[in-house]
Design a protein around this motif. Structure first.
Motif, PDB file in Angstrom:
ATOM      1  N   ILE A  79      -1.916  -6.009   4.023  1.00  0.00           N
ATOM      2  CA  ILE A  79      -0.938  -5.775   2.967  1.00  0.00           C
ATOM      3  C   ILE A  79       0.416  -6.235   3.496  1.00  0.00           C
ATOM      4  O   ILE A  79       0.800  -5.920   4.621  1.00  0.00           O
ATOM      5  N   GLU A  80       1.100  -7.054   2.708  1.00  0.00           N
ATOM      6  CA  GLU A  80       2.404  -7.591   3.113  1.00  0.00           C
ATOM      7  C   GLU A  80       2.336  -8.309   4.453  1.00  0.00           C
ATOM      8  O   GLU A  80       3.260  -8.237   5.249  1.00  0.00           O
ATOM      9  N   GLY A  81       1.199  -8.948   4.762  1.00  0.00           N
ATOM     10  CA  GLY A  81       1.068  -9.729   5.981  1.00  0.00           C
ATOM     11  C   GLY A  81       0.903  -8.903   7.237  1.00  0.00           C
ATOM     12  O   GLY A  81       0.942  -9.423   8.334  1.00  0.00           O
ATOM     13  N   LYS A  82       0.726  -7.595   7.101  1.00  0.00           N
ATOM     14  CA  LYS A  82       0.573  -6.733   8.264  1.00  0.00           C
ATOM     15  C   LYS A  82      -0.841  -6.161   8.278  1.00  0.00           C
ATOM     16  O   LYS A  82      -1.386  -5.798   7.253  1.00  0.00           O
ATOM     17  N   ALA A  83      -1.425  -6.091   9.460  1.00  0.00           N
ATOM     18  CA  ALA A  83      -2.761  -5.530   9.597  1.00  0.00           C
ATOM     19  C   ALA A  83      -2.712  -4.032   9.332  1.00  0.00           C
ATOM     20  O   ALA A  83      -1.682  -3.386   9.528  1.00  0.00           O
ATOM     21  N   ARG A  84      -3.826  -3.479   8.906  1.00  0.00           N
ATOM     22  CA  ARG A  84      -3.926  -2.036   8.726  1.00  0.00           C
ATOM     23  C   ARG A  84      -3.714  -1.361  10.068  1.00  0.00           C
ATOM     24  O   ARG A  84      -3.971  -1.930  11.125  1.00  0.00           O
ATOM     25  N   ASP A  85      -3.274  -0.133  10.033  1.00  0.00           N
ATOM     26  CA  ASP A  85      -3.006   0.603  11.278  1.00  0.00           C
ATOM     27  C   ASP A  85      -4.231   0.677  12.163  1.00  0.00           C
ATOM     28  O   ASP A  85      -4.132   0.562  13.374  1.00  0.00           O
TER      29      ASP A  85
ATOM     30  N   LYS B 299      -2.497  -4.240  -8.550  1.00  0.00           N
ATOM     31  CA  LYS B 299      -2.974  -3.387  -9.645  1.00  0.00           C
ATOM     32  C   LYS B 299      -3.822  -2.247  -9.107  1.00  0.00           C
ATOM     33  O   LYS B 299      -3.705  -1.108  -9.564  1.00  0.00           O
ATOM     34  N   LEU B 300      -4.658  -2.525  -8.130  1.00  0.00           N
ATOM     35  CA  LEU B 300      -5.475  -1.485  -7.509  1.00  0.00           C
ATOM     36  C   LEU B 300      -4.597  -0.382  -6.932  1.00  0.00           C
ATOM     37  O   LEU B 300      -4.849   0.809  -7.145  1.00  0.00           O
ATOM     38  N   ILE B 301      -3.547  -0.786  -6.230  1.00  0.00           N
ATOM     39  CA  ILE B 301      -2.635   0.188  -5.639  1.00  0.00           C
ATOM     40  C   ILE B 301      -1.863   0.938  -6.733  1.00  0.00           C
ATOM     41  O   ILE B 301      -1.703   2.155  -6.665  1.00  0.00           O
ATOM     42  N   ALA B 302      -1.423   0.223  -7.756  1.00  0.00           N
ATOM     43  CA  ALA B 302      -0.683   0.865  -8.849  1.00  0.00           C
ATOM     44  C   ALA B 302      -1.562   1.866  -9.604  1.00  0.00           C
ATOM     45  O   ALA B 302      -1.100   2.941  -9.980  1.00  0.00           O
ATOM     46  N   ASP B 303      -2.819   1.501  -9.814  1.00  0.00           N
ATOM     47  CA  ASP B 303      -3.725   2.362 -10.572  1.00  0.00           C
ATOM     48  C   ASP B 303      -4.244   3.547  -9.767  1.00  0.00           C
ATOM     49  O   ASP B 303      -4.515   4.610 -10.329  1.00  0.00           O
TER      50      ASP B 303
ATOM     51  N   VAL C 285      -4.347   1.431   0.118  1.00  0.00           N
ATOM     52  CA  VAL C 285      -3.890   0.395   1.057  1.00  0.00           C
ATOM     53  C   VAL C 285      -4.795   0.349   2.280  1.00  0.00           C
ATOM     54  O   VAL C 285      -5.120  -0.716   2.781  1.00  0.00           O
ATOM     55  N   ARG C 286      -5.235   1.516   2.739  1.00  0.00           N
ATOM     56  CA  ARG C 286      -6.065   1.531   3.956  1.00  0.00           C
ATOM     57  C   ARG C 286      -7.407   0.843   3.750  1.00  0.00           C
ATOM     58  O   ARG C 286      -8.072   0.485   4.707  1.00  0.00           O
ATOM     59  N   HIS C 287      -7.798   0.612   2.527  1.00  0.00           N
ATOM     60  CA  HIS C 287      -9.060  -0.072   2.238  1.00  0.00           C
ATOM     61  C   HIS C 287      -8.892  -1.586   2.138  1.00  0.00           C
ATOM     62  O   HIS C 287      -9.879  -2.311   2.038  1.00  0.00           O
ATOM     63  N   LEU C 288      -7.661  -2.043   2.155  1.00  0.00           N
ATOM     64  CA  LEU C 288      -7.382  -3.473   2.071  1.00  0.00           C
ATOM     65  C   LEU C 288      -7.216  -4.034   3.482  1.00  0.00           C
ATOM     66  O   LEU C 288      -6.614  -3.396   4.339  1.00  0.00           O
TER      67      LEU C 288
END
Length: 84
Positions: free
Chosen positions: A74-80, A58-62, A68-71
């Motif tokens: 996402i989807e089991g992958k670490a942020r860049d 919901k956060l991403i949708a809104d 995403v970079r603040h999470l």
């Protein structure tokens, strides 16, 4: 066992049916009550995890994909910026 929330719902209702079995002895009822407590405890954690995933979606949708970079994941992958 499958890994969907609908499967969890089925397991909870199956446990409820076992508790309602009038043919159980007092010892069997106690065993099923103990099992029910364990099932409910695990189910609660699964539901909390699903709720957290829903909140992230919901956060991403809104607020857009830039969130995403603040999470942390996402989807089991670490942020860049967390990759080695």
């Amino acid at each position: 066992m499958k890994n969907r929330l609908s499967d969890l719902n089925n397991h909870l209702f199956m446990q409820l049916e076992r508790l309602g079995n009038e043919d159980l002895s007092p010892e069997q009822i106690e065993t099923e009550a103990t099992r029910s407590e364990a099932v409910v405890s695990v189910a609660d954690q699964i539901i909390r995890n699903a709720d957290l995933q829903l909140k992230a979606a919901k956060l991403i949708a809104d607020h857009g994909g830039h969130m995403v970079r603040h999470l942390p994941m996402i989807e089991g992958k670490a942020r860049d910026d967390e990759k080695a």
